[in-house]
Design a protein around this motif. Sequence first.
Motif, mmCIF file in Angstrom:
data_model
loop_
_atom_site.group_PDB
_atom_site.id
_atom_site.type_symbol
_atom_site.label_atom_id
_atom_site.label_comp_id
_atom_site.label_asym_id
_atom_site.label_seq_id
_atom_site.Cartn_x
_atom_site.Cartn_y
_atom_site.Cartn_z
ATOM 1 N N PHE A 242 0.809 -1.211 0.000
ATOM 2 C CA PHE A 242 0.000 0.000 0.000
ATOM 3 C C PHE A 242 0.850 1.273 0.000
ATOM 4 C CE2 PHE A 242 -2.639 -3.245 2.130
ATOM 5 C CZ PHE A 242 -3.673 -3.290 1.205
ATOM 6 N N ASP A 243 2.145 1.110 0.244
ATOM 7 C CA ASP A 243 3.065 2.254 0.227
ATOM 8 C C ASP A 243 3.492 2.506 -1.213
ATOM 9 O OD1 ASP A 243 4.845 4.245 0.821
ATOM 10 O OD2 ASP A 243 6.408 2.871 1.522
ATOM 11 N N LEU A 244 2.621 3.143 -1.966
ATOM 12 C CA LEU A 244 2.801 3.239 -3.415
ATOM 13 C C LEU A 244 3.989 4.087 -3.816
ATOM 14 C CD1 LEU A 244 -0.958 3.551 -4.362
ATOM 15 C CD2 LEU A 244 0.504 1.556 -4.647
ATOM 16 N N ASP A 245 4.367 5.068 -2.994
ATOM 17 C CA ASP A 245 5.527 5.885 -3.334
ATOM 18 C C ASP A 245 6.795 5.401 -2.627
ATOM 19 O OD1 ASP A 245 5.114 6.749 -0.776
ATOM 20 O OD2 ASP A 245 4.935 8.870 -1.273
ATOM 21 N N GLY A 246 6.674 4.336 -1.850
ATOM 22 C CA GLY A 246 7.847 3.681 -1.277
ATOM 23 C C GLY A 246 8.580 4.472 -0.224
ATOM 24 N N ASN A 247 7.904 5.377 0.489
ATOM 25 C CA ASN A 247 8.600 6.183 1.496
ATOM 26 C C ASN A 247 8.463 5.612 2.908
ATOM 27 O OD1 ASN A 247 5.996 6.888 2.154
ATOM 28 N ND2 ASN A 247 6.406 9.088 2.292
ATOM 29 N N GLY A 248 7.830 4.450 3.033
ATOM 30 C CA GLY A 248 7.766 3.788 4.330
ATOM 31 C C GLY A 248 6.524 4.102 5.141
ATOM 32 N N ALA A 249 5.678 4.984 4.645
ATOM 33 C CA ALA A 249 4.444 5.317 5.347
ATOM 34 C C ALA A 249 3.270 5.228 4.377
ATOM 35 C CB ALA A 249 4.521 6.726 5.925
ATOM 36 N N ILE A 250 2.116 4.885 4.906
ATOM 37 C CA ILE A 250 0.904 4.845 4.074
ATOM 38 C C ILE A 250 0.094 6.083 4.416
ATOM 39 C CG2 ILE A 250 -1.154 3.523 3.466
ATOM 40 C CD1 ILE A 250 0.391 1.048 4.611
ATOM 41 N N ASN A 251 0.193 7.075 3.546
ATOM 42 C CA ASN A 251 -0.402 8.365 3.876
ATOM 43 C C ASN A 251 -1.030 9.021 2.650
ATOM 44 O OD1 ASN A 251 1.807 9.306 2.434
ATOM 45 N ND2 ASN A 251 3.000 9.759 4.258
ATOM 46 N N LEU A 252 -1.262 10.311 2.747
ATOM 47 C CA LEU A 252 -1.978 11.030 1.690
ATOM 48 C C LEU A 252 -1.246 10.990 0.353
ATOM 49 C CD1 LEU A 252 -4.687 12.475 1.623
ATOM 50 C CD2 LEU A 252 -3.505 14.613 2.148
ATOM 51 N N ASP A 253 0.080 10.986 0.399
ATOM 52 C CA ASP A 253 0.835 10.909 -0.848
ATOM 53 C C ASP A 253 0.489 9.633 -1.612
ATOM 54 O OD1 ASP A 253 2.131 13.301 -0.315
ATOM 55 O OD2 ASP A 253 3.777 12.312 0.735
ATOM 56 N N ASP A 254 0.339 8.549 -0.861
ATOM 57 C CA ASP A 254 -0.017 7.277 -1.499
ATOM 58 C C ASP A 254 -1.444 7.320 -2.034
ATOM 59 O OD1 ASP A 254 2.485 5.926 -0.774
ATOM 60 O OD2 ASP A 254 1.726 6.212 1.248
#
Length: 69
Positions: A44-56
């Motif tokens: 679910f971390d679509l941008d691969g930054n380690g957090a599942i948040n608004l960016d994803d």
Amino acid sequence: MISTAGVGGRLLADFDGSGAVNFDDFFMFAEAFGKPASGASAKFDLDGNGAINLDDFFVFADRFGKKAQ
Ligand SMILES: [Ca+2]
């Protein structure tokens, strides 16, 4: 720049592997939202930054309605 191409033959953001990015995937994403991206939730971390948040979510929204090629 975030790649929106499919990963390993799978459609990015098609979390349930149904071949389309739809509400089923959204519900899975919503369930994981705000949690750490590790183990089973790493997808679910679509941008691969380690957090599942608004960016994803923005990445997901961009993929919404897409079908596997
Ligand atoms: Ca992320």
